[in-house]
Design a protein around this motif. Structure first.
Motif, PDB file in Angstrom:
ATOM      1  N   THR A 162       3.015   7.651   4.225  1.00  0.00           N
ATOM      2  CA  THR A 162       3.157   6.802   3.044  1.00  0.00           C
ATOM      3  C   THR A 162       4.131   7.414   2.053  1.00  0.00           C
ATOM      4  O   THR A 162       4.970   6.717   1.467  1.00  0.00           O
ATOM      5  N   LEU A 163       4.067   8.743   1.871  1.00  0.00           N
ATOM      6  CA  LEU A 163       5.012   9.421   0.994  1.00  0.00           C
ATOM      7  C   LEU A 163       6.435   9.323   1.549  1.00  0.00           C
ATOM      8  O   LEU A 163       7.391   9.190   0.799  1.00  0.00           O
ATOM      9  N   GLU A 164       6.556   9.391   2.877  1.00  0.00           N
ATOM     10  CA  GLU A 164       7.867   9.261   3.507  1.00  0.00           C
ATOM     11  C   GLU A 164       8.447   7.872   3.219  1.00  0.00           C
ATOM     12  O   GLU A 164       9.640   7.725   2.941  1.00  0.00           O
ATOM     13  N   TRP A 203       7.968   1.573  11.641  1.00  0.00           N
ATOM     14  CA  TRP A 203       7.741   0.555  10.613  1.00  0.00           C
ATOM     15  C   TRP A 203       9.062  -0.082  10.192  1.00  0.00           C
ATOM     16  O   TRP A 203       9.170  -1.299  10.062  1.00  0.00           O
ATOM     17  N   LEU A 204      10.080   0.768   9.954  1.00  0.00           N
ATOM     18  CA  LEU A 204      11.358   0.268   9.461  1.00  0.00           C
ATOM     19  C   LEU A 204      12.055  -0.607  10.493  1.00  0.00           C
ATOM     20  O   LEU A 204      12.654  -1.637  10.150  1.00  0.00           O
ATOM     21  N   ILE A 214      -2.764  -1.670   1.539  1.00  0.00           N
ATOM     22  CA  ILE A 214      -1.924  -2.662   0.880  1.00  0.00           C
ATOM     23  C   ILE A 214      -0.681  -2.007   0.283  1.00  0.00           C
ATOM     24  O   ILE A 214       0.417  -2.574   0.316  1.00  0.00           O
ATOM     25  N   PHE A 215      -0.841  -0.808  -0.269  1.00  0.00           N
ATOM     26  CA  PHE A 215       0.285  -0.091  -0.871  1.00  0.00           C
ATOM     27  C   PHE A 215       1.398   0.109   0.165  1.00  0.00           C
ATOM     28  O   PHE A 215       2.574  -0.135  -0.098  1.00  0.00           O
ATOM     29  N   ARG A 219       5.250  -1.540   0.232  1.00  0.00           N
ATOM     30  CA  ARG A 219       6.472  -0.731   0.226  1.00  0.00           C
ATOM     31  C   ARG A 219       7.376  -1.123   1.395  1.00  0.00           C
ATOM     32  O   ARG A 219       8.585  -1.156   1.264  1.00  0.00           O
ATOM     33  N   LEU A 220       6.778  -1.404   2.537  1.00  0.00           N
ATOM     34  CA  LEU A 220       7.569  -1.829   3.685  1.00  0.00           C
ATOM     35  C   LEU A 220       8.228  -3.173   3.396  1.00  0.00           C
ATOM     36  O   LEU A 220       9.387  -3.410   3.762  1.00  0.00           O
ATOM     37  N   LYS A 221       7.514  -4.052   2.723  1.00  0.00           N
ATOM     38  CA  LYS A 221       8.080  -5.347   2.334  1.00  0.00           C
ATOM     39  C   LYS A 221       9.256  -5.140   1.375  1.00  0.00           C
ATOM     40  O   LYS A 221      10.279  -5.821   1.478  1.00  0.00           O
TER      41      LYS A 221
END
Length: 248
Positions: A162-164, A203-204, A214-215, A219-221
């Motif tokens: 998540t930090l990445e 993910w990317l 959700i966070f 961020r991915l969105k």
């Protein structure tokens, strides 16, 4: 000059955008600051560390240490004027010496030639304490740091992936548009985004995640929306820049 407004001085350098510029060597360096190693409160240390001005984060490996230290003071619930622990005082003593010596480092002012094609490499990385990115331009086989950014990890613990993703979005992504505008006169061949977390790369590339957080999903969105925006920006400034991802 005819209007007699030319100002002269005996100092060998000029102050430009917060940096010290040496016209003879065409190099920049940080303005000299002397940090008192004997400070013992959060207020004093934050004030001293903030006096070191480095907007391009050329000396980020050193300056981020003061933000980590202040962050640990917050976690320890140390008030502004309460004395810090002996261990923190020793860390500040060593850090103050490093901060005071940063002015001795110099960096080339001109790192890119507008007549030669260059590639951009953005490296993101995280730890439990910080997350950030560095941007390098490679031209003619020479690599130059042109920008960096980092932040202290949130007080509420996040997973490393998540930090990445935070590093990719908040720094690599949000700063890229400003970098491209600043170097509109430079010809770029490719842009490489290097991430050392395979799950984040997945993910990317897939633009989706099975993560229930959700966070993370938001961020991915954000990154996906940015990709469309940066494509529009490149088109608007007549720049064709393939975006590639690398696993480091």
């Amino acid at each position: 000059m005819k209007d007699e407004t030319l100002a002269t001085h005996s100092c060998p350098w000029e102050k430009v955008l917060g940096y010290r510029y040496d016209p003879e060597s065409d190099s920049i360096s940080l303005v000299q600051r002397t940090c008192d190693p004997n400070l013992a409160t959060k207020r004093q240390i934050l004030s001293a560390a903030s006096s070191v001005f480095d907007p391009l984060s050329l000396c980020l490996p050193v300056t981020i240490q003061s933000r980590i230290l202040v962050g640990e003071m917050w976690k320890a619930n140390i008030d502004w004027d309460d004395p810090i622990s002996k261990e923190m005082q020793e860390r500040w003593r060593l850090l103050a010496s490093d901060l005071s010596a940063l002015h001795s480092l110099s960096f080339r002012r001109q790192v890119l030639d507008s007549d030669t094609v260059a590639d951009l490499y953005i490296f993101t990385d995280v730890s439990k304490k910080t997350y950030g990115c560095s941007v390098y331009a490679v031209q003619g086989g020479i690599s130059s740091l042109i920008f960096a950014k980092a932040n202290v990890a949130p007080l509420k613990a996040k997973t490393l992936p998540t930090l990445e993703l935070l590093a990719v979005f908040f720094f690599a992504v949000k700063c890229l548009s400003n970098i491209l505008r600043a170097y509109q006169g430079t010809k770029f061949g490719s842009l490489y985004l290097a991430v050392d977390a395979q799950i984040v790369l997945t993910w990317l590339m897939s633009k989706q995640t099975s993560h229930k957080n959700i966070f993370t999903k938001n961020r991915l969105k954000d990154v996906t929306q940015w990709y469309l925006q940066i494509t529009t920006l490149l088109s608007g400034i007549n720049m064709c820049l393939p975006i590639r991802t690398l696993r480091t």
